[in-house]
Design a protein around this motif. Structure first.
Motif, PDB file in Angstrom:
ATOM      1  N   CYS A  13      10.009 -28.832  28.928  1.00 23.90           N
ATOM      2  CA  CYS A  13      10.266 -29.620  27.714  1.00 23.90           C
ATOM      3  C   CYS A  13       9.712 -31.040  27.906  1.00 23.90           C
ATOM      4  O   CYS A  13      10.157 -31.763  28.797  1.00 23.90           O
ATOM      5  CB  CYS A  13      11.768 -29.660  27.451  1.00 23.90           C
ATOM      6  SG  CYS A  13      12.216 -30.749  26.100  1.00 23.90           S
ATOM      7  N   GLN A  16      12.367 -33.786  27.709  1.00 26.10           N
ATOM      8  CA  GLN A  16      13.163 -33.954  28.922  1.00 26.10           C
ATOM      9  C   GLN A  16      12.389 -34.793  29.947  1.00 26.10           C
ATOM     10  O   GLN A  16      12.949 -35.672  30.602  1.00 26.10           O
ATOM     11  CB  GLN A  16      13.524 -32.593  29.508  1.00 26.10           C
ATOM     12  CG  GLN A  16      14.560 -32.709  30.594  1.00 26.10           C
ATOM     13  CD  GLN A  16      14.704 -31.423  31.391  1.00 26.10           C
ATOM     14  OE1 GLN A  16      13.729 -30.941  31.948  1.00 26.10           O
ATOM     15  NE2 GLN A  16      15.892 -30.883  31.436  1.00 26.10           N
ATOM     16  N   ALA A 141      12.944 -33.421  19.653  1.00 25.87           N
ATOM     17  CA  ALA A 141      13.669 -32.284  20.252  1.00 25.87           C
ATOM     18  C   ALA A 141      13.233 -30.992  19.575  1.00 25.87           C
ATOM     19  O   ALA A 141      13.111 -30.946  18.348  1.00 25.87           O
ATOM     20  CB  ALA A 141      15.168 -32.479  20.086  1.00 25.87           C
ATOM     21  N   GLU A 142      12.960 -30.006  20.347  1.00 31.76           N
ATOM     22  CA  GLU A 142      12.615 -28.685  19.806  1.00 31.76           C
ATOM     23  C   GLU A 142      13.522 -27.666  20.465  1.00 31.76           C
ATOM     24  O   GLU A 142      13.549 -27.571  21.692  1.00 31.76           O
ATOM     25  CB  GLU A 142      11.149 -28.346  20.110  1.00 31.76           C
ATOM     26  CG  GLU A 142      10.183 -29.120  19.228  1.00 31.76           C
ATOM     27  CD  GLU A 142       8.742 -28.936  19.661  1.00 31.76           C
ATOM     28  OE1 GLU A 142       8.450 -27.980  20.401  1.00 31.76           O
ATOM     29  OE2 GLU A 142       7.920 -29.778  19.254  1.00 31.76           O
ATOM     30  N   TYR A 146      16.119 -22.772  26.821  1.00 31.61           N
ATOM     31  CA  TYR A 146      16.535 -23.606  27.946  1.00 31.61           C
ATOM     32  C   TYR A 146      17.559 -24.677  27.545  1.00 31.61           C
ATOM     33  O   TYR A 146      18.339 -25.132  28.376  1.00 31.61           O
ATOM     34  CB  TYR A 146      15.290 -24.253  28.565  1.00 31.61           C
ATOM     35  CG  TYR A 146      15.607 -25.170  29.712  1.00 31.61           C
ATOM     36  CD1 TYR A 146      15.976 -24.650  30.956  1.00 31.61           C
ATOM     37  CD2 TYR A 146      15.563 -26.545  29.554  1.00 31.61           C
ATOM     38  CE1 TYR A 146      16.285 -25.490  32.005  1.00 31.61           C
ATOM     39  CE2 TYR A 146      15.874 -27.396  30.597  1.00 31.61           C
ATOM     40  CZ  TYR A 146      16.228 -26.866  31.816  1.00 31.61           C
ATOM     41  OH  TYR A 146      16.541 -27.697  32.857  1.00 31.61           O
ATOM     42  N   CYS A 147      17.562 -25.063  26.243  1.00 33.68           N
ATOM     43  CA  CYS A 147      18.447 -26.160  25.816  1.00 33.68           C
ATOM     44  C   CYS A 147      19.903 -25.932  26.215  1.00 33.68           C
ATOM     45  O   CYS A 147      20.603 -26.875  26.571  1.00 33.68           O
ATOM     46  CB  CYS A 147      18.374 -26.349  24.299  1.00 33.68           C
ATOM     47  SG  CYS A 147      16.784 -26.972  23.736  1.00 33.68           S
ATOM     48  N   CYS A 150      20.430 -27.181  29.581  1.00 27.60           N
ATOM     49  CA  CYS A 150      19.824 -28.492  29.880  1.00 27.60           C
ATOM     50  C   CYS A 150      20.894 -29.577  29.899  1.00 27.60           C
ATOM     51  O   CYS A 150      21.800 -29.595  29.065  1.00 27.60           O
ATOM     52  CB  CYS A 150      18.773 -28.824  28.816  1.00 27.60           C
ATOM     53  SG  CYS A 150      18.059 -30.463  29.005  1.00 27.60           S
ATOM     54  N   PHE A 152      20.642 -32.469  28.945  1.00 29.11           N
ATOM     55  CA  PHE A 152      20.536 -33.373  27.785  1.00 29.11           C
ATOM     56  C   PHE A 152      20.975 -32.687  26.486  1.00 29.11           C
ATOM     57  O   PHE A 152      20.756 -33.226  25.407  1.00 29.11           O
ATOM     58  CB  PHE A 152      19.091 -33.865  27.626  1.00 29.11           C
ATOM     59  CG  PHE A 152      18.665 -34.805  28.711  1.00 29.11           C
ATOM     60  CD1 PHE A 152      19.177 -36.092  28.785  1.00 29.11           C
ATOM     61  CD2 PHE A 152      17.746 -34.404  29.666  1.00 29.11           C
ATOM     62  CE1 PHE A 152      18.784 -36.958  29.803  1.00 29.11           C
ATOM     63  CE2 PHE A 152      17.350 -35.265  30.681  1.00 29.11           C
ATOM     64  CZ  PHE A 152      17.869 -36.545  30.748  1.00 29.11           C
ATOM     65  N   GLU A 153      21.555 -31.512  26.586  1.00 31.26           N
ATOM     66  CA  GLU A 153      21.854 -30.765  25.362  1.00 31.26           C
ATOM     67  C   GLU A 153      22.712 -31.588  24.392  1.00 31.26           C
ATOM     68  O   GLU A 153      22.433 -31.664  23.206  1.00 31.26           O
ATOM     69  CB  GLU A 153      22.548 -29.433  25.675  1.00 31.26           C
ATOM     70  CG  GLU A 153      22.564 -28.567  24.425  1.00 31.26           C
ATOM     71  CD  GLU A 153      23.596 -27.464  24.452  1.00 31.26           C
ATOM     72  OE1 GLU A 153      24.498 -27.505  25.293  1.00 31.26           O
ATOM     73  OE2 GLU A 153      23.482 -26.567  23.599  1.00 31.26           O
ATOM     74  N   CYS A 156      20.673 -34.312  22.745  1.00 32.27           N
ATOM     75  CA  CYS A 156      19.664 -33.875  21.777  1.00 32.27           C
ATOM     76  C   CYS A 156      20.263 -33.246  20.529  1.00 32.27           C
ATOM     77  O   CYS A 156      19.699 -33.353  19.451  1.00 32.27           O
ATOM     78  CB  CYS A 156      18.723 -32.852  22.419  1.00 32.27           C
ATOM     79  SG  CYS A 156      17.657 -33.555  23.677  1.00 32.27           S
ATOM     80  N   TRP A 157      21.369 -32.556  20.663  1.00 34.33           N
ATOM     81  CA  TRP A 157      21.802 -31.686  19.572  1.00 34.33           C
ATOM     82  C   TRP A 157      23.186 -31.987  19.019  1.00 34.33           C
ATOM     83  O   TRP A 157      23.722 -31.201  18.249  1.00 34.33           O
ATOM     84  CB  TRP A 157      21.726 -30.215  20.011  1.00 34.33           C
ATOM     85  CG  TRP A 157      20.353 -29.843  20.423  1.00 34.33           C
ATOM     86  CD1 TRP A 157      19.912 -29.577  21.684  1.00 34.33           C
ATOM     87  CD2 TRP A 157      19.207 -29.724  19.568  1.00 34.33           C
ATOM     88  NE1 TRP A 157      18.565 -29.300  21.673  1.00 34.33           N
ATOM     89  CE2 TRP A 157      18.104 -29.378  20.387  1.00 34.33           C
ATOM     90  CE3 TRP A 157      18.988 -29.879  18.198  1.00 34.33           C
ATOM     91  CZ2 TRP A 157      16.819 -29.194  19.877  1.00 34.33           C
ATOM     92  CZ3 TRP A 157      17.712 -29.692  17.692  1.00 34.33           C
ATOM     93  CH2 TRP A 157      16.653 -29.359  18.522  1.00 34.33           C
TER      94      TRP A 157
HETATM   95  S1  SF4 Z   1      18.223 -30.121  25.207  1.00 38.88           S
HETATM   96 FE1  SF4 Z   1      16.672 -31.612  24.599  1.00 38.88          FE
HETATM   97  S2  SF4 Z   1      15.706 -32.318  26.482  1.00 38.88           S
HETATM   98 FE2  SF4 Z   1      16.819 -30.428  26.950  1.00 38.88          FE
HETATM   99  S3  SF4 Z   1      15.326 -28.790  26.720  1.00 38.88           S
HETATM  100 FE3  SF4 Z   1      16.352 -28.978  24.754  1.00 38.88          FE
HETATM  101  S4  SF4 Z   1      15.098 -30.424  23.550  1.00 38.88           S
HETATM  102 FE4  SF4 Z   1      14.491 -30.597  25.712  1.00 38.88          FE
END
Ligand code: SF4
Length: 158
Positions: A13, A16, A141-142, A146-147, A150, A152-153, A156-157
């Protein structure tokens, strides 16, 4: 500055990788990270000797027949391409020609050789990464599989 973690992240990503390049670190206590640490500690506890290369940690460094090899231990082969380039980066930095990715749960050992082609691919990849992480704006963010694992979930979301 590019690090092994940024290389690994970039292939999964771009967002990320950009966040990591700003030294932003996501939630560290996710099960995913904890499991990875546990596997690494349990399976190779006798060999384990972490070294730090450019801020990133290589799991094992071993001397065999006068040659140094670097070993990375992974949880699964699901993201093997990113793991391979992360290891190649450490090998390039440490001037080592041979490394292994070990996946204890799958009983796999994947050899990684620093050939001219591999070095060329690594350097091209590093140029691409420089271009992305030097931008002022974080990549969009896509949503991807993997999100959900992750760190950073939430960022990002939510
Ligand atoms: S949560 Fe955000 S940073 Fe992590 S893989 Fe998904 S889009 Fe990328």
């Amino acid at each position: 500055m590019i690090t092994g973690s940024i290389i690994q992240a970039y292939l999964i990503c771009k967002r990320q990788a950009w966040l990591l390049s700003r030294q932003l670190v996501g939630e560290q206590d996710s099960d995913f990270l904890a499991i990875g640490r546990l596997i690494s500690q349990e399976s190779y506890s006798r060999d384990k000797k972490e070294i730090t290369i450019n801020g990133g940690k290589v799991d094992i460094i071993r001397l065999e027949n006068g040659e140094i090899k670097l070993v990375e231990v992974k949880k699964s082969s699901r993201m093997i391409k990113s793991a391979k380039f992360q290891l190649l980066y450490y090998m390039w930095k440490a001037n080592v020609d041979y490394g292994e990715i070990r996946i204890p749960k799958e009983k796999k050992v994947i050899e990684v050789h620093m050939t001219d082609d591999a070095r060329g691919e690594l350097l091209n990849l590093m140029n691409e990464i420089e271009d992305i992480i030097n931008r002022d704006k974080v990549p969009k963010a896509e949503r991807k599989k993997y999100c959900k694992t992750c760190s950073f979930e939430y960022f990002c979301w939510s």
